[in-house]
Design a protein around this motif. Structure first.
Motif, mmCIF file in Angstrom:
data_model
loop_
_atom_site.group_PDB
_atom_site.id
_atom_site.type_symbol
_atom_site.label_atom_id
_atom_site.label_comp_id
_atom_site.label_asym_id
_atom_site.label_seq_id
_atom_site.Cartn_x
_atom_site.Cartn_y
_atom_site.Cartn_z
ATOM 1 N N ALA A 24 47.512 57.232 33.928
ATOM 2 C CA ALA A 24 46.408 57.490 33.000
ATOM 3 C C ALA A 24 45.089 57.021 33.600
ATOM 4 C CB ALA A 24 46.667 56.798 31.674
ATOM 5 N N THR A 42 49.002 63.025 28.993
ATOM 6 C CA THR A 42 50.443 62.872 28.743
ATOM 7 C C THR A 42 51.267 63.544 29.830
ATOM 8 O OG1 THR A 42 50.333 64.782 27.237
ATOM 9 C CG2 THR A 42 50.217 62.589 26.250
ATOM 10 N N MET A 45 51.227 61.176 32.685
ATOM 11 C CA MET A 45 52.003 59.974 32.356
ATOM 12 C C MET A 45 53.490 60.269 32.212
ATOM 13 S SD MET A 45 49.275 58.553 29.536
ATOM 14 C CE MET A 45 49.987 56.949 29.147
ATOM 15 N N ARG A 49 52.971 62.873 23.386
ATOM 16 C CA ARG A 49 51.861 62.250 22.674
ATOM 17 C C ARG A 49 52.353 61.150 21.743
ATOM 18 N NH1 ARG A 49 47.189 66.699 21.129
ATOM 19 N NH2 ARG A 49 47.120 67.726 23.173
ATOM 20 N N MET A 52 52.889 58.164 23.723
ATOM 21 C CA MET A 52 51.610 57.595 24.132
ATOM 22 C C MET A 52 50.993 56.767 23.017
ATOM 23 S SD MET A 52 47.997 59.373 25.169
ATOM 24 C CE MET A 52 47.320 59.091 23.515
ATOM 25 N N LEU A 62 43.794 53.768 24.917
ATOM 26 C CA LEU A 62 44.357 54.008 26.240
ATOM 27 C C LEU A 62 43.293 53.842 27.318
ATOM 28 C CD1 LEU A 62 46.672 54.945 28.096
ATOM 29 C CD2 LEU A 62 45.991 57.317 27.585
#
Length: 202
Positions: A24, A42, A45, A49, A52, A62
């Motif tokens: 991220a 996302t 990563m 979601r 996350m 984030l």
């Protein structure tokens, strides 16, 4: 099945949170706050979601966590520079670190803290404010270090610690912008070296 049932509700599973945050950070670094959409984040990563939000909070949360990681990682040269024993060595470590961090192979060119939200619109106001405070904190830390240098006789009594700190920040930020524009490490190192030849600069 019994172990899964007893796990804390909402705890993300099946991914390395540390690695996800690293990815991220790279997305924010490369694209800026507004340019880093949730889908891009996302996907990079490797999580949904829902995962996350459960692990990191919303996009602003984030971003804060990614900036903390950036501060402790690629931008850690700034904190290390303050530990140098002499004021000139502080300046050298700060500028040389800026050159290395903004042109290194481990991440995008430039600085997350400088370019992360410079062109952000209203939806990026929070990130813009976060980064403005981040840069101001760095300036104040430099100023305080140079105040100490004046008190210790390492800088002349007529030196202006605030102005010297602003001068270094302007150089460091400029190096970051030029690095993002494609200027080479060698050229930017020449800029840093030229600044240090006139120390103290002001």
């Amino acid at each position: 099945m019994e172990n899964i049932a007893r796990a804390p509700v909402g705890r993300p599973r099946g991914f390395d949170a540390d690695e996800a945050l690293e990815r991220a950070m790279l997305v924010f670094w490369e694209r800026g706050y507004e340019g880093a959409g949730l889908t891009a984040l996302t996907e990079a990563m490797g999580i949904t979601r829902k995962s996350m939000y459960a692990a990191f909070g919303n996009k602003e949360d984030l971003f804060r966590k990614a900036l903390d990681r950036y501060t402790a990682g690629p931008a850690s040269y700034a904190a290390r520079a303050l530990e140098e024993p002499r004021a000139r060595e502080v300046a050298a470590a700060f500028l040389n670190g800026s050159v290395r961090a903004t042109t290194g192979p481990g991440g995008p060119a430039g600085c997350l803290g400088v370019q992360g939200s410079l062109a952000a619109g209203e939806s990026g106001r929070a990130a813009r404010d976060i980064l403005a405070a981040w840069r101001e904190d760095a300036r104040l830390r430099l100023r305080d270090r140079f105040r100490r240098a004046v008190e210790e006789g390492d800088l002349p009594t007529e030196a202006d610690p605030d102005l010297i700190a602003r001068h270094l920040m302007a150089l460091g930020n400029g190096i970051a912008v030029q690095a993002a524009g494609g200027t080479s490490r060698a050229e930017l190192q020449r800029v840093a070296d030229a600044a240090l030849r006139s120390w103290p600069p002001l």
